[in-house]
Design a protein around this motif. Structure first.
Motif, PDB file in Angstrom:
ATOM      1  N   PRO A   8      42.472  55.287  34.906  1.00 13.99           N
ATOM      2  CA  PRO A   8      43.308  54.639  33.902  1.00 13.99           C
ATOM      3  C   PRO A   8      43.483  53.140  34.167  1.00 13.99           C
ATOM      4  O   PRO A   8      43.489  52.339  33.228  1.00 13.99           O
ATOM      5  CB  PRO A   8      44.636  55.391  34.006  1.00 13.99           C
ATOM      6  CG  PRO A   8      44.226  56.768  34.427  1.00 13.99           C
ATOM      7  CD  PRO A   8      43.087  56.523  35.401  1.00 13.99           C
ATOM      8  N   THR A   9      43.573  52.744  35.432  1.00 17.18           N
ATOM      9  CA  THR A   9      43.686  51.323  35.754  1.00 17.18           C
ATOM     10  C   THR A   9      42.425  50.573  35.339  1.00 17.18           C
ATOM     11  O   THR A   9      42.498  49.436  34.854  1.00 17.18           O
ATOM     12  CB  THR A   9      43.966  51.123  37.260  1.00 17.18           C
ATOM     13  OG1 THR A   9      45.175  51.824  37.596  1.00 17.18           O
ATOM     14  CG2 THR A   9      44.119  49.659  37.608  1.00 17.18           C
ATOM     15  N   SER A  10      41.273  51.212  35.485  1.00 19.36           N
ATOM     16  CA  SER A  10      40.025  50.598  35.023  1.00 19.36           C
ATOM     17  C   SER A  10      40.120  50.275  33.542  1.00 19.36           C
ATOM     18  O   SER A  10      39.733  49.183  33.102  1.00 19.36           O
ATOM     19  CB  SER A  10      38.837  51.537  35.237  1.00 19.36           C
ATOM     20  OG  SER A  10      38.720  51.978  36.558  1.00 19.36           O
ATOM     21  N   TYR A  11      40.638  51.227  32.782  1.00 20.03           N
ATOM     22  CA  TYR A  11      40.735  51.023  31.338  1.00 20.03           C
ATOM     23  C   TYR A  11      41.827  50.024  30.967  1.00 20.03           C
ATOM     24  O   TYR A  11      41.683  49.300  29.980  1.00 20.03           O
ATOM     25  CB  TYR A  11      40.923  52.360  30.625  1.00 20.03           C
ATOM     26  CG  TYR A  11      39.714  53.247  30.793  1.00 20.03           C
ATOM     27  CD1 TYR A  11      38.488  52.892  30.230  1.00 20.03           C
ATOM     28  CD2 TYR A  11      39.772  54.408  31.543  1.00 20.03           C
ATOM     29  CE1 TYR A  11      37.357  53.674  30.405  1.00 20.03           C
ATOM     30  CE2 TYR A  11      38.648  55.206  31.714  1.00 20.03           C
ATOM     31  CZ  TYR A  11      37.448  54.832  31.148  1.00 20.03           C
ATOM     32  OH  TYR A  11      36.334  55.608  31.323  1.00 20.03           O
ATOM     33  N   LEU A  14      39.952  46.771  31.570  1.00 25.65           N
ATOM     34  CA  LEU A  14      38.961  46.552  30.506  1.00 25.65           C
ATOM     35  C   LEU A  14      39.639  46.237  29.176  1.00 25.65           C
ATOM     36  O   LEU A  14      39.217  45.335  28.450  1.00 25.65           O
ATOM     37  CB  LEU A  14      38.063  47.785  30.349  1.00 25.65           C
ATOM     38  CG  LEU A  14      37.029  48.008  31.431  1.00 25.65           C
ATOM     39  CD1 LEU A  14      36.369  49.375  31.260  1.00 25.65           C
ATOM     40  CD2 LEU A  14      35.989  46.901  31.417  1.00 25.65           C
ATOM     41  N   GLY A  15      40.696  46.965  28.863  1.00 21.02           N
ATOM     42  CA  GLY A  15      41.408  46.733  27.614  1.00 21.02           C
ATOM     43  C   GLY A  15      42.078  45.380  27.569  1.00 21.02           C
ATOM     44  O   GLY A  15      41.989  44.659  26.561  1.00 21.02           O
ATOM     45  N   MET A  16      42.738  45.009  28.648  1.00 23.76           N
ATOM     46  CA  MET A  16      43.433  43.713  28.677  1.00 23.76           C
ATOM     47  C   MET A  16      42.446  42.549  28.594  1.00 23.76           C
ATOM     48  O   MET A  16      42.686  41.586  27.872  1.00 23.76           O
ATOM     49  CB  MET A  16      44.286  43.585  29.944  1.00 23.76           C
ATOM     50  CG  MET A  16      45.578  44.339  29.901  1.00 23.76           C
ATOM     51  SD  MET A  16      46.660  43.630  28.642  1.00 23.76           S
ATOM     52  CE  MET A  16      47.964  44.807  28.654  1.00 23.76           C
ATOM     53  N   GLU A  50      40.647  45.928  41.174  1.00 23.13           N
ATOM     54  CA  GLU A  50      39.875  46.638  40.149  1.00 23.13           C
ATOM     55  C   GLU A  50      38.911  45.731  39.386  1.00 23.13           C
ATOM     56  O   GLU A  50      37.773  46.139  39.139  1.00 23.13           O
ATOM     57  CB  GLU A  50      40.810  47.377  39.182  1.00 23.13           C
ATOM     58  CG  GLU A  50      40.097  48.295  38.224  1.00 23.13           C
ATOM     59  CD  GLU A  50      39.343  49.445  38.896  1.00 23.13           C
ATOM     60  OE1 GLU A  50      38.520  50.073  38.197  1.00 23.13           O
ATOM     61  OE2 GLU A  50      39.562  49.721  40.092  1.00 23.13           O
ATOM     62  N   PRO A  51      39.291  44.503  39.022  1.00 14.49           N
ATOM     63  CA  PRO A  51      38.298  43.654  38.334  1.00 14.49           C
ATOM     64  C   PRO A  51      37.036  43.430  39.157  1.00 14.49           C
ATOM     65  O   PRO A  51      35.928  43.438  38.617  1.00 14.49           O
ATOM     66  CB  PRO A  51      39.053  42.339  38.095  1.00 14.49           C
ATOM     67  CG  PRO A  51      40.484  42.740  38.023  1.00 14.49           C
ATOM     68  CD  PRO A  51      40.613  43.869  39.028  1.00 14.49           C
ATOM     69  N   GLY A  58      29.107  46.275  36.570  1.00 11.69           N
ATOM     70  CA  GLY A  58      28.512  45.643  35.399  1.00 11.69           C
ATOM     71  C   GLY A  58      29.364  45.731  34.141  1.00 11.69           C
ATOM     72  O   GLY A  58      28.885  45.467  33.043  1.00 11.69           O
ATOM     73  N   LEU A  59      30.633  46.085  34.295  1.00  8.82           N
ATOM     74  CA  LEU A  59      31.522  46.234  33.136  1.00  8.82           C
ATOM     75  C   LEU A  59      32.316  44.960  32.848  1.00  8.82           C
ATOM     76  O   LEU A  59      32.809  44.776  31.735  1.00  8.82           O
ATOM     77  CB  LEU A  59      32.459  47.418  33.347  1.00  8.82           C
ATOM     78  CG  LEU A  59      31.746  48.760  33.587  1.00  8.82           C
ATOM     79  CD1 LEU A  59      32.748  49.868  33.870  1.00  8.82           C
ATOM     80  CD2 LEU A  59      30.857  49.119  32.409  1.00  8.82           C
ATOM     81  N   LEU A  60      32.459  44.129  33.855  1.00  9.25           N
ATOM     82  CA  LEU A  60      33.058  42.801  33.709  1.00  9.25           C
ATOM     83  C   LEU A  60      32.103  41.799  34.329  1.00  9.25           C
ATOM     84  O   LEU A  60      31.300  42.147  35.199  1.00  9.25           O
ATOM     85  CB  LEU A  60      34.407  42.695  34.437  1.00  9.25           C
ATOM     86  CG  LEU A  60      35.608  43.463  33.931  1.00  9.25           C
ATOM     87  CD1 LEU A  60      36.822  43.197  34.821  1.00  9.25           C
ATOM     88  CD2 LEU A  60      35.933  43.134  32.487  1.00  9.25           C
TER      89      LEU A  60
END
Length: 177
Positions: A8-11, A14-16, A50-51, A58-60
């Motif tokens: 959930p922290t990943s999301y 990503l969401g923020m 997490e970032p 590869g998501l950020l």
């Protein structure tokens, strides 16, 4: 190769980042404190670790400022935005979780003094009234902002829950007085 597990922290990250655009970890911490932190508490140290993990996946992507404080700014990659959208499309079967220390204390109230339970109720009344003021202020501040209208929908649920909790604690105070 297996797909890495996103939490959930990943999301939240990503969401923020997707919502705000390029952001530092400090920017994320401030944004969370003023938004999802009201209903999704977690250790803010994760907004610093997490970032970096999401960059490795590869998501950020990260860009460091060339001058000044040389802050690291995180941006969502297309894969990161796809991961967020995929998560949003999944059904949610988890029950709502409530972690309320006051409710936990009330559960064990048979071991407490009557005046301590009454004081607990009074403290909770004050806290819920204050949170209602904060939420109502947020509604008023953003009521005419179409660009954030979708983000305001969960605030309605939060406000309803605060009113329900206030009603509960006021009734308990009345019973115990």
């Amino acid at each position: 190769m297996s797909t890495p597990k996103l939490t959930p922290t990943s999301y939240v990250v990503l969401g923020m980042v997707s919502m705000r655009g390029p952001s530092t970890s400090y920017d994320l911490k401030r944004a969370v404190n003023r938004s999802v932190g009201y209903f999704w508490p977690f250790p803010h140290a994760q907004l610093y670790s997490e970032p970096k993990r999401l960059v490795d996946l590869g998501l950020l992507e990260v860009h460091q400022e060339e001058v000044g404080r040389r802050r690291q700014l995180y941006s969502a990659t297309p894969a990161g935005l796809d991961a967020l959208k995929s998560w949003l499309s999944e059904p949610t079967t988890e029950q709502m979780q409530v972690r309320d220390v006051a409710e936990l204390k009330l559960f064990f109230a048979e071991f407490a003094k009557a005046e301590d339970v009454l004081q607990l109720a009074r403290e909770q009344i004050e806290q819920h009234r204050e949170r209602i003021k904060v939420y109502t202020g947020m509604q008023e501040m953003f009521k005419d902002r179409e660009d954030v209208a979708d983000r305001m929908v969960p605030l309605g649920l939060g406000l309803a829950m605060e009113h329900a909790a206030l009603d509960f604690w006021e009734k308990l105070e009345k019973e115990r007085s």
